[in-house]
Scaffold this motif. Structure first.
Motif, mmCIF file in Angstrom:
data_model
loop_
_atom_site.group_PDB
_atom_site.id
_atom_site.type_symbol
_atom_site.label_atom_id
_atom_site.label_comp_id
_atom_site.label_asym_id
_atom_site.label_seq_id
_atom_site.Cartn_x
_atom_site.Cartn_y
_atom_site.Cartn_z
ATOM 1 N N ALA A 45 23.473 34.331 -20.635
ATOM 2 C CA ALA A 45 22.156 34.368 -19.991
ATOM 3 C C ALA A 45 21.134 33.602 -20.829
ATOM 4 C CB ALA A 45 21.704 35.811 -19.783
ATOM 5 N N CYS A 46 21.220 33.744 -22.162
ATOM 6 C CA CYS A 46 20.323 33.012 -23.066
ATOM 7 C C CYS A 46 20.539 31.505 -22.941
ATOM 8 C CB CYS A 46 20.539 33.445 -24.512
ATOM 9 S SG CYS A 46 20.033 35.149 -24.866
ATOM 10 N N LEU A 47 21.784 31.105 -22.799
ATOM 11 C CA LEU A 47 22.098 29.681 -22.628
ATOM 12 C C LEU A 47 21.551 29.160 -21.306
ATOM 13 C CD1 LEU A 47 25.781 29.602 -23.940
ATOM 14 C CD2 LEU A 47 23.835 28.439 -24.980
ATOM 15 N N PHE A 48 21.605 30.011 -20.279
ATOM 16 C CA PHE A 48 21.111 29.575 -18.978
ATOM 17 C C PHE A 48 19.590 29.464 -18.976
ATOM 18 C CE2 PHE A 48 20.332 30.204 -14.300
ATOM 19 C CZ PHE A 48 20.827 28.964 -13.940
ATOM 20 N N VAL A 49 18.912 30.307 -19.753
ATOM 21 C CA VAL A 49 17.460 30.160 -19.912
ATOM 22 C C VAL A 49 17.158 28.762 -20.448
ATOM 23 C CG1 VAL A 49 15.445 30.898 -21.250
ATOM 24 C CG2 VAL A 49 16.931 32.614 -20.228
ATOM 25 N N GLU A 50 17.951 28.327 -21.432
ATOM 26 C CA GLU A 50 17.765 26.989 -22.010
ATOM 27 C C GLU A 50 18.012 25.898 -20.972
ATOM 28 O OE1 GLU A 50 18.858 24.797 -26.193
ATOM 29 O OE2 GLU A 50 20.412 26.051 -25.280
ATOM 30 N N ASP A 51 19.037 26.089 -20.133
ATOM 31 C CA ASP A 51 19.350 25.103 -19.087
ATOM 32 C C ASP A 51 18.233 25.017 -18.048
ATOM 33 O OD1 ASP A 51 21.777 24.571 -20.290
ATOM 34 O OD2 ASP A 51 22.908 25.974 -19.031
ATOM 35 N N VAL A 52 17.726 26.174 -17.641
ATOM 36 C CA VAL A 52 16.656 26.210 -16.633
ATOM 37 C C VAL A 52 15.353 25.658 -17.224
ATOM 38 C CG1 VAL A 52 15.225 27.741 -15.207
ATOM 39 C CG2 VAL A 52 17.699 28.049 -15.270
ATOM 40 N N LEU A 53 15.120 25.936 -18.508
ATOM 41 C CA LEU A 53 13.956 25.365 -19.186
ATOM 42 C C LEU A 53 14.010 23.838 -19.143
ATOM 43 C CD1 LEU A 53 11.466 25.496 -21.091
ATOM 44 C CD2 LEU A 53 13.095 25.544 -22.997
ATOM 45 N N ARG A 54 15.185 23.285 -19.424
ATOM 46 C CA ARG A 54 15.364 21.828 -19.367
ATOM 47 C C ARG A 54 15.117 21.314 -17.949
ATOM 48 N NH1 ARG A 54 19.458 18.564 -17.744
ATOM 49 N NH2 ARG A 54 19.597 16.491 -18.691
ATOM 50 N N MET A 55 15.625 22.047 -16.956
ATOM 51 C CA MET A 55 15.439 21.672 -15.548
ATOM 52 C C MET A 55 13.959 21.581 -15.207
ATOM 53 S SD MET A 55 16.627 23.869 -12.186
ATOM 54 C CE MET A 55 15.242 25.029 -12.236
ATOM 55 N N TYR A 56 13.198 22.607 -15.611
ATOM 56 C CA TYR A 56 11.776 22.615 -15.298
ATOM 57 C C TYR A 56 11.006 21.531 -16.049
ATOM 58 C CZ TYR A 56 12.188 27.031 -12.744
ATOM 59 O OH TYR A 56 12.515 27.998 -11.833
ATOM 60 N N THR A 57 11.305 21.330 -17.330
ATOM 61 C CA THR A 57 10.571 20.319 -18.096
ATOM 62 C C THR A 57 10.831 18.910 -17.559
ATOM 63 O OG1 THR A 57 12.333 20.275 -19.778
ATOM 64 C CG2 THR A 57 10.415 21.677 -20.215
ATOM 65 N N MET A 58 12.042 18.677 -17.045
ATOM 66 C CA MET A 58 12.330 17.384 -16.419
ATOM 67 C C MET A 58 11.569 17.246 -15.101
ATOM 68 S SD MET A 58 16.380 16.779 -17.250
ATOM 69 C CE MET A 58 16.384 15.046 -16.798
ATOM 70 N N TYR A 59 11.427 18.360 -14.386
ATOM 71 C CA TYR A 59 10.640 18.366 -13.146
ATOM 72 C C TYR A 59 9.170 18.094 -13.450
ATOM 73 C CZ TYR A 59 8.207 20.295 -9.059
ATOM 74 O OH TYR A 59 7.375 20.480 -7.990
ATOM 75 N N PHE A 60 8.664 18.692 -14.533
ATOM 76 C CA PHE A 60 7.265 18.465 -14.922
ATOM 77 C C PHE A 60 7.036 16.990 -15.226
ATOM 78 C CE2 PHE A 60 7.394 22.955 -16.987
ATOM 79 C CZ PHE A 60 7.389 23.529 -15.739
ATOM 80 N N LYS A 61 7.999 16.389 -15.912
ATOM 81 C CA LYS A 61 7.880 14.971 -16.276
ATOM 82 C C LYS A 61 7.826 14.101 -15.031
ATOM 83 C CE LYS A 61 9.954 11.421 -19.228
ATOM 84 N NZ LYS A 61 11.081 11.088 -20.133
ATOM 85 N N LYS A 62 8.701 14.404 -14.067
ATOM 86 C CA LYS A 62 8.718 13.646 -12.801
ATOM 87 C C LYS A 62 7.403 13.830 -12.039
ATOM 88 C CE LYS A 62 13.716 14.412 -12.266
ATOM 89 N NZ LYS A 62 14.262 13.073 -12.469
ATOM 90 N N SER A 63 6.793 15.001 -12.174
ATOM 91 C CA SER A 63 5.558 15.321 -11.453
ATOM 92 C C SER A 63 4.308 14.841 -12.182
ATOM 93 C CB SER A 63 5.458 16.835 -11.224
ATOM 94 O OG SER A 63 6.580 17.319 -10.510
ATOM 95 N N GLY A 64 4.486 14.400 -13.435
ATOM 96 C CA GLY A 64 3.341 13.938 -14.224
ATOM 97 C C GLY A 64 2.521 15.080 -14.810
ATOM 98 N N TRP A 65 3.147 16.252 -14.963
ATOM 99 C CA TRP A 65 2.457 17.412 -15.528
ATOM 100 C C TRP A 65 2.736 17.520 -17.019
ATOM 101 C CZ3 TRP A 65 4.644 21.377 -11.435
ATOM 102 C CH2 TRP A 65 4.150 21.032 -10.175
ATOM 103 N N LYS A 66 1.843 18.184 -17.725
ATOM 104 C CA LYS A 66 2.025 18.425 -19.152
ATOM 105 C C LYS A 66 2.278 19.910 -19.385
ATOM 106 C CE LYS A 66 -0.796 14.536 -20.679
ATOM 107 N NZ LYS A 66 -1.990 14.114 -21.467
ATOM 108 N N TYR A 67 3.003 20.209 -20.449
ATOM 109 C CA TYR A 67 3.274 21.605 -20.770
ATOM 110 C C TYR A 67 3.257 21.797 -22.278
ATOM 111 C CZ TYR A 67 7.997 20.358 -22.281
ATOM 112 O OH TYR A 67 9.060 19.809 -22.962
ATOM 113 N N ARG A 68 3.037 23.029 -22.676
ATOM 114 C CA ARG A 68 3.141 23.379 -24.094
ATOM 115 C C ARG A 68 3.769 24.760 -24.197
ATOM 116 N NH1 ARG A 68 -2.995 24.959 -26.092
ATOM 117 N NH2 ARG A 68 -3.539 26.271 -24.302
ATOM 118 N N ILE A 69 4.502 24.964 -25.272
ATOM 119 C CA ILE A 69 5.183 26.246 -25.486
ATOM 120 C C ILE A 69 4.199 27.222 -26.117
ATOM 121 C CG2 ILE A 69 7.037 27.408 -26.726
ATOM 122 C CD1 ILE A 69 8.612 24.739 -26.537
#
Length: 359
Positions: free
Chosen positions: A133-157
Motif C-alpha cells: 500500500a505504501c508503494l502504491f501511494v508512491e505510484d499514485v503520487l507520481r501519477m498526480y505530479t505528472m498530471y499536474f505538470k501536463k496541466s501547468g500546475w505547481k505543487y509543494r510537499i
C-alpha cells in the motif's frame, strides 16, 4: 449527456439569460457596481450559450425537413441532395453540442466557487496492504505530479511520512494553478484499490491493497476564522531529510484544533515558522471540509451521487495491473491503458466524471 437533458439545460440557461437581461437595466442594480459587474459577466457568458442554442434549434428544424424529404419524396436527385445536406447538418449539430457543452461546463464552474478554486490540498495515505500500500501511494503520487505538470500546475510537499521499506505511509501536497484545480481534483477523493503481483511475491499471486485519497479545497483565512486560543501547538525534531539541522532543532510543527480535534503535522521546511504557516493552511482546509460535510448531511436530498461528495470511505477506483485496466466504480467506466493512466493521463476519466455529475 442525453439529448433531452442537454436541451433542458440550454432552456434553463435561456431563461436565466432573459431574467438577467431585465435585472441589469434596473437602477438599483446599476448603482450597485459589484453586483452589476457580476451579473454583466454572467450575461455575457449566457449570451453565447443562448446564441448557440438558437442556431441549434434552426439546424434541428432543417434536419426535420430533410428527413421528411428522404422519407416521402420520390425524386432520386432530390433525395441525394437531401442526404448530403443531412450529413452536413449532423456535423454542424455535433459541433454546436460540443461548443455549448463546454460553455455550460465553464458557466457551472464559475457559479460554483469551490469548483472554480485555483488551489487544493491533496492527501494520500496507505490503507490495507502494508508495504504494498505504501508503494502504491508512491505510484499514485507520481501519477498526480505528472498530471499536474501536463496541466501547468505547481505543487509543494507539506508533510511526508515514509513507509517501512519504501514508499509513503502519508504525504500531503499543496497544489496551485489556474481556476478549476479543485473542480478537477475533487473527483479523486475516496479509496483507490490496486490489484497486482508485489515484487516480494515469489508465487506470482495477485494481491489487493488500498490507499485513501482526500482532496480539500484551499480556503482563505476570511472563510475559516481560526482562533489561536483554540489551537494547541507542539514542536518536535523532523524525521525527514535535511541533514544535521533537522536533527538538532525542533523545526517540525504539530497543530491540534481543540474544538474539532483535528490534528495536522508539517516538517518539510527547515524553518519552524514556515512549517507553522503550512500546517495552518491544511488545518483551515480540513475544518472547512468538516463543516461542509455536516452541511451535506443536513441536505442529503441534494447528494445525488457519490461522484463529488468526497466521501473517503467509498471505494471509487480499481487499478488492475494484470488486466491493464482502470475501473471507476461510480460511473462503471473502464479504461484499458493502465500505463498511460499512471503516467498522468487521467483527464479522460475526470471529464467522464464531470459529465456524469452534470446529468
Amino acid at each position: 449527456m442525453k439529448k433531452t437533458s442537454f436541451i433542458q439545460k440550454l432552456e434553463v440557461s435561456k431563461k436565466e439569460f432573459h431574467e438577467i437581461s431585465k435585472l441589469i437595466t434596473q437602477p438599483n442594480i446599476i448603482s450597485n457596481q459589484k453586483k452589476y459587474r457580476i451579473l454583466l459577466n454572467k450575461y455575457t457568458k449566457l449570451e453565447k450559450i443562448v446564441s448557440f442554442y438558437e442556431e441549434y434549434k434552426k439546424k434541428l428544424a432543417v434536419l426535420q425537413e430533410i428527413n421528411f424529404i428522404l422519407e416521402n419524396d420520390s425524386d432520386i436527385e432530390m433525395k441525394e441532395l437531401a442526404s448530403t445536406e443531412k450529413y452536413n447538418i449532423l456535423d454542424n449539430l455535433s459541433s454546436i453540442e460540443k461548443e455549448s457543452y463546454n460553455l455550460l461546463l465553464s458557466s457551472k464552474y464559475e457559479s460554483d466557487t469551490e469548483d472554480y478554486r485555483n488551489g487544493a490540498i491533496l492527501e494520500l495515505r496507505s490503507g490495507t496492504g502494508g508495504d504494498e500500500a505504501c508503494l502504491f501511494v508512491e505510484d499514485v503520487l507520481r501519477m498526480y505530479t505528472m498530471y499536474f505538470k501536463k496541466s501547468g500546475w505547481k505543487y509543494r510537499i507539506i508533510h511526508v511520512q515514509k513507509g517501512g521499506i519504501k514508499g509513503y505511509k502519508e504525504i500531503i501536497l499543496d497544489i496551485n494553478g489556474e481556476k478549476g484545480v479543485f473542480g478537477n481534483l475533487k473527483f479523486e477523493s475516496g479509496v483507490h484499490r490496486v490489484q497486482r503481483i508485489p515484487k516480494t511475491e515469489s508465487q506470482g499471486r495477485v494481491h489487493t491493497s488500498a490507499i485513501t485519497v482526500a482532496v480539500l479545497p484551499k480556503v482563505k483565512d476570511i472563510e475559516v476564522n481560526l482562533n489561536l486560543s483554540d489551537i494547541k501547538k507542539d514542536t518536535f525534531r523532523s524525521s525527514g531529510s535535511g541533514g544535521q539541522h533537522v536533527n538538532k532543532t525542533e523545526s517540525a510543527v504539530r497543530l491540534t484544533h481543540i474544538p474539532s480535534k483535528i490534528t495536522v503535522e508539517c516538517q518539510e521546511e527547515r524553518s519552524q515558522h514556515k512549517n507553522f504557516e503550512k500546517a495552518i493552511s491544511v488545518l483551515r482546509s480540513r475544518i472547512y471540509q468538516k463543516e461542509k460535510e455536516k452541511r451535506l448531511k443536513k441536505m442529503s436530498t441534494k447528494r445525488k451521487s457519490l461522484v463529488s461528495t468526497g466521501d473517503r470511505s467509498v471505494k471509487i477506483r480499481t487499478y488492475n495491473y494484470p488486466k491493464n485496466r482502470i475501473t471507476d466504480h461510480r460511473i462503471h467506466k473502464s479504461i484499458y491503458n493502465l500505463t498511460e493512466f499512471m503516467n498522468g493521463n487521467i483527464q479522460e476519466m475526470i471529464n467522464l466524471l464531470k459529465l456524469f455529475e452534470k446529468k
